[in-house]
Write a protein that holds these residues in place. Structure first.
Motif, PDB file in Angstrom:
ATOM      1  N   ARG A   1     -15.930  -3.594  -6.808  1.00 20.27           N
ATOM      2  CA  ARG A   1     -16.986  -2.885  -6.075  1.00 20.27           C
ATOM      3  C   ARG A   1     -16.388  -2.019  -4.971  1.00 20.27           C
ATOM      4  N   LEU A   2     -15.387  -2.531  -4.259  1.00 23.32           N
ATOM      5  CA  LEU A   2     -14.728  -1.774  -3.194  1.00 23.32           C
ATOM      6  C   LEU A   2     -14.015  -0.538  -3.752  1.00 23.32           C
ATOM      7  N   ILE A   3     -13.442  -0.668  -4.937  1.00 22.76           N
ATOM      8  CA  ILE A   3     -12.784   0.473  -5.577  1.00 22.76           C
ATOM      9  C   ILE A   3     -13.818   1.536  -5.927  1.00 22.76           C
ATOM     10  N   GLU A   4     -14.940   1.096  -6.493  1.00 20.39           N
ATOM     11  CA  GLU A   4     -16.003   2.040  -6.880  1.00 20.39           C
ATOM     12  C   GLU A   4     -16.612   2.730  -5.663  1.00 20.39           C
ATOM     13  N   GLU A   5     -16.715   2.012  -4.535  1.00 18.87           N
ATOM     14  CA  GLU A   5     -17.251   2.593  -3.302  1.00 18.87           C
ATOM     15  C   GLU A   5     -16.272   3.554  -2.633  1.00 18.87           C
ATOM     16  N   GLY A   6     -14.990   3.439  -2.969  1.00 17.85           N
ATOM     17  CA  GLY A   6     -13.970   4.259  -2.321  1.00 17.85           C
ATOM     18  C   GLY A   6     -13.340   3.594  -1.114  1.00 17.85           C
ATOM     19  N   SER A   7     -13.598   2.303  -0.921  1.00 17.29           N
ATOM     20  CA  SER A   7     -13.004   1.579   0.199  1.00 17.29           C
ATOM     21  C   SER A   7     -11.575   1.144  -0.098  1.00 17.29           C
ATOM     22  N   LEU A   8     -11.213   1.085  -1.364  1.00 20.38           N
ATOM     23  CA  LEU A   8      -9.843   0.786  -1.799  1.00 20.38           C
ATOM     24  C   LEU A   8      -9.361   1.998  -2.581  1.00 20.38           C
ATOM     25  N   VAL A   9      -8.321   2.646  -2.091  1.00 22.56           N
ATOM     26  CA  VAL A   9      -7.808   3.828  -2.773  1.00 22.56           C
ATOM     27  C   VAL A   9      -6.296   3.717  -2.934  1.00 22.56           C
ATOM     28  N   SER A  10      -5.802   4.325  -4.013  1.00 16.29           N
ATOM     29  CA  SER A  10      -4.377   4.299  -4.298  1.00 16.29           C
ATOM     30  C   SER A  10      -4.016   5.506  -5.147  1.00 16.29           C
ATOM     31  N   ALA A  11      -2.736   5.835  -5.151  1.00 15.27           N
ATOM     32  CA  ALA A  11      -2.255   6.928  -5.996  1.00 15.27           C
ATOM     33  C   ALA A  11      -2.203   6.499  -7.465  1.00 15.27           C
ATOM     34  N   ILE A  12      -2.183   5.193  -7.709  1.00 14.39           N
ATOM     35  CA  ILE A  12      -2.187   4.688  -9.084  1.00 14.39           C
ATOM     36  C   ILE A  12      -3.595   4.223  -9.440  1.00 14.39           C
ATOM     37  N   ARG A  13      -3.843   4.073 -10.718  1.00  9.10           N
ATOM     38  CA  ARG A  13      -5.124   3.548 -11.183  1.00  9.10           C
ATOM     39  C   ARG A  13      -5.137   2.035 -10.944  1.00  9.10           C
ATOM     40  N   LEU A  14      -6.061   1.549 -10.181  1.00  8.24           N
ATOM     41  CA  LEU A  14      -6.120   0.131  -9.821  1.00  8.24           C
ATOM     42  C   LEU A  14      -6.777  -0.734 -10.883  1.00  8.24           C
ATOM     43  N   SER A  15      -7.375  -0.131 -11.903  1.00 14.82           N
ATOM     44  CA  SER A  15      -8.093  -0.923 -12.901  1.00 14.82           C
ATOM     45  C   SER A  15      -7.208  -1.363 -14.067  1.00 14.82           C
ATOM     46  N   GLY A  16      -6.031  -0.775 -14.238  1.00 17.68           N
ATOM     47  CA  GLY A  16      -5.147  -1.139 -15.345  1.00 17.68           C
ATOM     48  C   GLY A  16      -4.128  -2.180 -14.920  1.00 17.68           C
ATOM     49  N   LYS A  17      -3.012  -2.238 -15.651  1.00 22.56           N
ATOM     50  CA  LYS A  17      -1.909  -3.128 -15.305  1.00 22.56           C
ATOM     51  C   LYS A  17      -0.761  -2.299 -14.760  1.00 22.56           C
ATOM     52  N   VAL A  18      -0.053  -2.858 -13.799  1.00 17.94           N
ATOM     53  CA  VAL A  18       1.146  -2.233 -13.255  1.00 17.94           C
ATOM     54  C   VAL A  18       2.268  -3.261 -13.246  1.00 17.94           C
ATOM     55  N   SER A  19       3.500  -2.777 -13.270  1.00 16.28           N
ATOM     56  CA  SER A  19       4.644  -3.685 -13.177  1.00 16.28           C
ATOM     57  C   SER A  19       5.674  -3.149 -12.205  1.00 16.28           C
ATOM     58  N   GLY A  20       5.289  -2.137 -11.449  1.00 16.69           N
ATOM     59  CA  GLY A  20       6.188  -1.556 -10.462  1.00 16.69           C
ATOM     60  C   GLY A  20       5.506  -1.473  -9.105  1.00 16.69           C
ATOM     61  N   ASP A  21       6.297  -1.184  -8.095  1.00 16.65           N
ATOM     62  CA  ASP A  21       5.799  -1.115  -6.721  1.00 16.65           C
ATOM     63  C   ASP A  21       4.693  -0.075  -6.582  1.00 16.65           C
ATOM     64  N   PHE A  22       3.724  -0.361  -5.721  1.00 19.71           N
ATOM     65  CA  PHE A  22       2.659   0.598  -5.443  1.00 19.71           C
ATOM     66  C   PHE A  22       2.093   0.351  -4.048  1.00 19.71           C
ATOM     67  N   ASP A  23       1.369   1.335  -3.554  1.00 26.00           N
ATOM     68  CA  ASP A  23       0.722   1.262  -2.251  1.00 26.00           C
ATOM     69  C   ASP A  23      -0.764   1.495  -2.423  1.00 26.00           C
ATOM     70  N   PHE A  24      -1.555   0.926  -1.522  1.00 26.32           N
ATOM     71  CA  PHE A  24      -2.995   1.216  -1.510  1.00 26.32           C
ATOM     72  C   PHE A  24      -3.495   1.160  -0.076  1.00 26.32           C
ATOM     73  N   THR A  25      -4.656   1.744   0.133  1.00 26.67           N
ATOM     74  CA  THR A  25      -5.278   1.768   1.455  1.00 26.67           C
ATOM     75  C   THR A  25      -6.622   1.060   1.370  1.00 26.67           C
ATOM     76  N   PHE A  26      -6.843   0.153   2.321  1.00 31.84           N
ATOM     77  CA  PHE A  26      -8.105  -0.579   2.413  1.00 31.84           C
ATOM     78  C   PHE A  26      -8.844  -0.071   3.639  1.00 31.84           C
ATOM     79  N   LYS A  27     -10.031   0.447   3.400  1.00 30.00           N
ATOM     80  CA  LYS A  27     -10.854   0.952   4.501  1.00 30.00           C
ATOM     81  C   LYS A  27     -11.972  -0.051   4.760  1.00 30.00           C
ATOM     82  N   GLY A  28     -11.772  -0.884   5.753  1.00 23.80           N
ATOM     83  CA  GLY A  28     -12.699  -1.961   6.057  1.00 23.80           C
ATOM     84  C   GLY A  28     -13.927  -1.460   6.658  1.00 23.80           C
TER      85      GLY A  28
END
Length: 177
Positions: free
Chosen positions: A150-177
């Motif tokens: 829900r936070l991803i859909e609202e735009g409160s969690l954003v990242s340069a990568i797609r957060l809905s799939g699988k990852v196996s490498g380093d990534f960053d994201f921003t949480f807007k509380g």
């Protein structure tokens, strides 16, 4: 930090009981025929215990193998077993996939969610473990997966990568509380 806690299960059909899960045994079998060498990683079916061999080397000249690699094989190095299981060439050659299910842990370093409005988070992997970012974020922040989605859909969690799939490498994201 996402780190492995044990070796992943191996997806491969057992010829004895039709199970599809094997556990690597940290044992490497080596066979030499004159100057040619074969090496297999041994794995056991989790249902019936039958052993299967996962091919690592096939008819390779002994002189073309680095001495330290050969030594690690002879010593049944557990670190080498993990490296070999994650090697894409070994996975393709043996037609296997890895199941990391409960073989990893998330270490947040005792970090607590601050009361700030915007939090920058960096996720680092100690090994190539395919994990869904939604699950990592839920575990790290103490949210349910549905709430993270829900936070991803609202735009409160954003990242340069797609957060809905699988990852196996380093990534960053921003949480807007």
């Amino acid at each position: 930090m996402v780190a492995p806690t044990c070796l992943p299960l191996v997806h491969r059909r057992c010829h004895a009981c039709a199970s599809e899960r094997f556990r690597a045994s940290n044992r490497i079998r080596i066979n030499a025929n004159h100057k040619l060498i074969d090496a297999w990683l041994l794995a056991h079916c989790i249902t019936c215990g039958d052993t299967t061999k996962l091919s690592v080397l096939e008819r390779v000249n002994v002189r073309s193998i680095r001495p330290e690699l050969l030594g690690r094989m002879h010593d049944n190095d557990p670190g080498l077993t993990a490296e070999l299981l994650q090697n894409p060439v070994v996975q393709r050659r043996n037609r296997i996939a890895l199941d990391w299910g409960d073989a990893w842990s998330l270490d947040t370093g005792g970090w607590e969610h601050p009361d700030r409005e915007v939090v920058e988070v960096s996720v680092r992997f100690a090994a190539r473990i395919p994990v869904r970012p939604v699950r990592l974020i839920a575990d790290g922040f103490g949210f349910s997966r549905a709430e993270v989605q829900r936070l991803i859909e609202e735009g409160s969690l954003v990242s340069a990568i797609r957060l809905s799939g699988k990852v196996s490498g380093d990534f960053d994201f921003t949480f807007k509380g």
